[in-house]
Design an enzyme around this catalytic site. Structure first.
Site, PDB file in Angstrom:
ATOM      1  CD  GLU A  50      59.501  33.129 145.281  1.00  0.00           C
ATOM      2  OE1 GLU A  50      58.577  32.361 145.530  1.00  0.00           O
ATOM      3  OE2 GLU A  50      59.910  33.343 144.120  1.00  0.00           O
ATOM      4  CG  ASN A  86      54.647  34.390 142.992  1.00  0.00           C
ATOM      5  OD1 ASN A  86      54.489  35.325 142.214  1.00  0.00           O
ATOM      6  ND2 ASN A  86      55.838  33.853 143.209  1.00  0.00           N
ATOM      7  NE  ARG A 122      63.979  35.953 137.504  1.00  0.00           N
ATOM      8  CZ  ARG A 122      64.097  34.619 137.590  1.00  0.00           C
ATOM      9  NH1 ARG A 122      63.121  33.905 138.110  1.00  0.00           N
ATOM     10  NH2 ARG A 122      65.154  34.007 137.150  1.00  0.00           N
ATOM     11  NE  ARG A 157      63.190  37.202 134.104  1.00  0.00           N
ATOM     12  CZ  ARG A 157      63.634  35.952 133.961  1.00  0.00           C
ATOM     13  NH1 ARG A 157      62.792  34.941 133.988  1.00  0.00           N
ATOM     14  NH2 ARG A 157      64.908  35.709 133.805  1.00  0.00           N
ATOM     15  CD  GLU A 212      58.187  27.563 148.290  1.00  0.00           C
ATOM     16  OE1 GLU A 212      58.141  28.528 149.085  1.00  0.00           O
ATOM     17  OE2 GLU A 212      57.820  27.642 147.112  1.00  0.00           O
ATOM     18  NE  ARG A 267      50.343  47.821 125.066  1.00  0.00           N
ATOM     19  CZ  ARG A 267      49.095  47.822 124.611  1.00  0.00           C
ATOM     20  NH1 ARG A 267      48.468  46.696 124.408  1.00  0.00           N
ATOM     21  NH2 ARG A 267      48.492  48.951 124.320  1.00  0.00           N
ATOM     22  CG  HIS A 326      52.402  30.786 135.399  1.00  0.00           C
ATOM     23  ND1 HIS A 326      52.012  29.736 134.603  1.00  0.00           N
ATOM     24  CD2 HIS A 326      52.568  31.848 134.566  1.00  0.00           C
ATOM     25  CE1 HIS A 326      51.953  30.150 133.351  1.00  0.00           C
ATOM     26  NE2 HIS A 326      52.294  31.419 133.312  1.00  0.00           N
ATOM     27  CG  HIS A 379      61.645  35.916 142.516  1.00  0.00           C
ATOM     28  ND1 HIS A 379      61.901  34.778 141.794  1.00  0.00           N
ATOM     29  CD2 HIS A 379      62.854  36.390 142.875  1.00  0.00           C
ATOM     30  CE1 HIS A 379      63.207  34.578 141.715  1.00  0.00           C
ATOM     31  NE2 HIS A 379      63.817  35.560 142.365  1.00  0.00           N
ATOM     32  CG  HIS A 399      58.218  26.167 140.552  1.00  0.00           C
ATOM     33  ND1 HIS A 399      57.975  25.959 139.219  1.00  0.00           N
ATOM     34  CD2 HIS A 399      58.965  27.283 140.634  1.00  0.00           C
ATOM     35  CE1 HIS A 399      58.579  26.909 138.536  1.00  0.00           C
ATOM     36  NE2 HIS A 399      59.176  27.729 139.355  1.00  0.00           N
ATOM     37  CG  HIS A 429      53.613  35.420 136.405  1.00  0.00           C
ATOM     38  ND1 HIS A 429      54.733  35.734 135.662  1.00  0.00           N
ATOM     39  CD2 HIS A 429      53.928  34.312 137.112  1.00  0.00           C
ATOM     40  CE1 HIS A 429      55.669  34.823 135.893  1.00  0.00           C
ATOM     41  NE2 HIS A 429      55.207  33.952 136.768  1.00  0.00           N
ATOM     42  CB  THR A 478      62.800  29.419 140.386  1.00  0.00           C
ATOM     43  OG1 THR A 478      62.362  30.761 140.589  1.00  0.00           O
ATOM     44  CG2 THR A 478      63.970  29.105 141.282  1.00  0.00           C
TER      45      THR A 478
HETATM   46  N1  PXP Z   1      57.905  29.057 145.118  1.00  0.00           N
HETATM   47  C1  PXP Z   1      59.073  29.535 144.630  1.00  0.00           C
HETATM   48  C2  PXP Z   1      60.274  29.451 145.494  1.00  0.00           C
HETATM   49  C3  PXP Z   1      59.137  30.120 143.338  1.00  0.00           C
HETATM   50  O1  PXP Z   1      60.322  30.586 142.879  1.00  0.00           O
HETATM   51  C4  PXP Z   1      57.961  30.227 142.592  1.00  0.00           C
HETATM   52  C5  PXP Z   1      57.999  30.908 141.253  1.00  0.00           C
HETATM   53  O2  PXP Z   1      58.270  32.261 141.419  1.00  0.00           O
HETATM   54  C6  PXP Z   1      56.777  29.729 143.150  1.00  0.00           C
HETATM   55  C7  PXP Z   1      56.780  29.133 144.400  1.00  0.00           C
HETATM   56  C8  PXP Z   1      55.481  29.814 142.409  1.00  0.00           C
HETATM   57  O3  PXP Z   1      55.529  29.008 141.277  1.00  0.00           O
HETATM   58  P1  PXP Z   1      54.382  29.104 140.202  1.00  0.00           P
HETATM   59  O4  PXP Z   1      54.395  30.522 139.686  1.00  0.00           O
HETATM   60  O5  PXP Z   1      54.766  28.106 139.182  1.00  0.00           O
HETATM   61  O6  PXP Z   1      53.083  28.789 140.905  1.00  0.00           O
END
Ligand code: PXP
Length: 241
Positions: free
Chosen positions: A72, A9, A47, A51, A153, A20, A217, A45, A194, A12, A103
């Protein structure tokens, strides 16, 4: 036994870019580097408040990526429209609250059965693989099966949080194991995601029946120190069966 796949993912990277208001670091560049480094899929994702990932990122990544793209999406008609327009390979339906930092919790399937079922149907008609982000509980898994999603998931946030803070994990781990076993038994593919770090990935990878880990993350954060390439390689070696 096949090793679980690693979904990376990259939201970030966009968070850092947007801090910035410049056009770097580029989420597309991160997606392509992750692909080159062994990621099995890329997750973004989009959103509702945009963001981090913007629609332009979705467009660029969808066009250039060779491995599957997992989008997502909140269960809204607008997100459904966007998803059907860009046709990612995978879509994971997630709950979304405007004020949350990330989330929080899984979908309320009991309350939203018909809505989610309609969205899953529409996505499947376009050949998009569907996943539902849910808590590790049996009731939701039963509803997910009725909705005919391809995958679920399991939200691992609570477990990972307990693990990282060296708190008691047994109860939560048991819940996750039970949920995975049950889902597999009724024919649902199981992903987890997550809050996953190297340490929690190691612990979770001991559980059989997980097809995919989705990690963001921590992976992007750790990449500041060791680079995306080595970070992905380390996660892949942890997940190797
Ligand atoms: N899976 C889902 C459904 C999520 O919403 C997220 C966060 O965007 C993740 C996985 C990844 O989570 P993390 O960024 O904490 O690794």
């Amino acid at each position: 036994m096949l090793s679980p796949k690693l979904g990376v993912n990259i939201d970030h990277v966009a968070t850092v870019r947007n801090a910035r208001g410049e056009n770097y670091p580029s989420p597309l560049k991160a997606a392509l580097l992750a692909q080159k480094s062994g990621a099995d899929s890329i997750t973004i994702h989009l959103r509702e408040d945009r963001r981090h990932i913007k629609e332009r990122d979705l467009y660029e990544i969808k066009n250039k990526l060779k491995i599957p793209l997992n989008l997502e999406m909140a269960p809204t008609s607008n997100m459904l429209k966007i998803t059907l327009k860009y046709k990612p390979d995978y879509a994971c339906i997630v709950p979304e609250k405007r004020k949350e930092i990330t989330t929080e919790g899984g979908l309320n399937l009991k309350k939203n059965t018909n809505l989610i079922k309609r969205i899953v149907n529409k996505l499947k008609q376009k050949g998009i693989r569907t996943s539902l982000f849910i808590e590790p509980n049996i009731k939701d898994i039963e509803i997910a099966k009725k909705i005919k999603t391809d995958c679920i998931e399991i939200h691992t946030g609570k477990f990972c949080n307990l693990y990282i803070n060296k708190k008691k994990i047994n109860k939560e781990l048991k819940k996750i194991k039970r949920a995975i076993n049950f889902a597999n038994k009724i024919g649902l593919k199981v992903h987890v995601g997550h809050g996953i770090t190297f340490a929690s990935a190691k612990r979770l990878s001991k559980i059989n029946g997980i097809k995919e880990f989705n990690i963001g993350h921590f992976l992007i954060g750790e990449s500041i120190f060791i680079g995306i390439r080595d970070c992905i390689k380390k996660f892949k070696s942890i997940l190797k069966k």
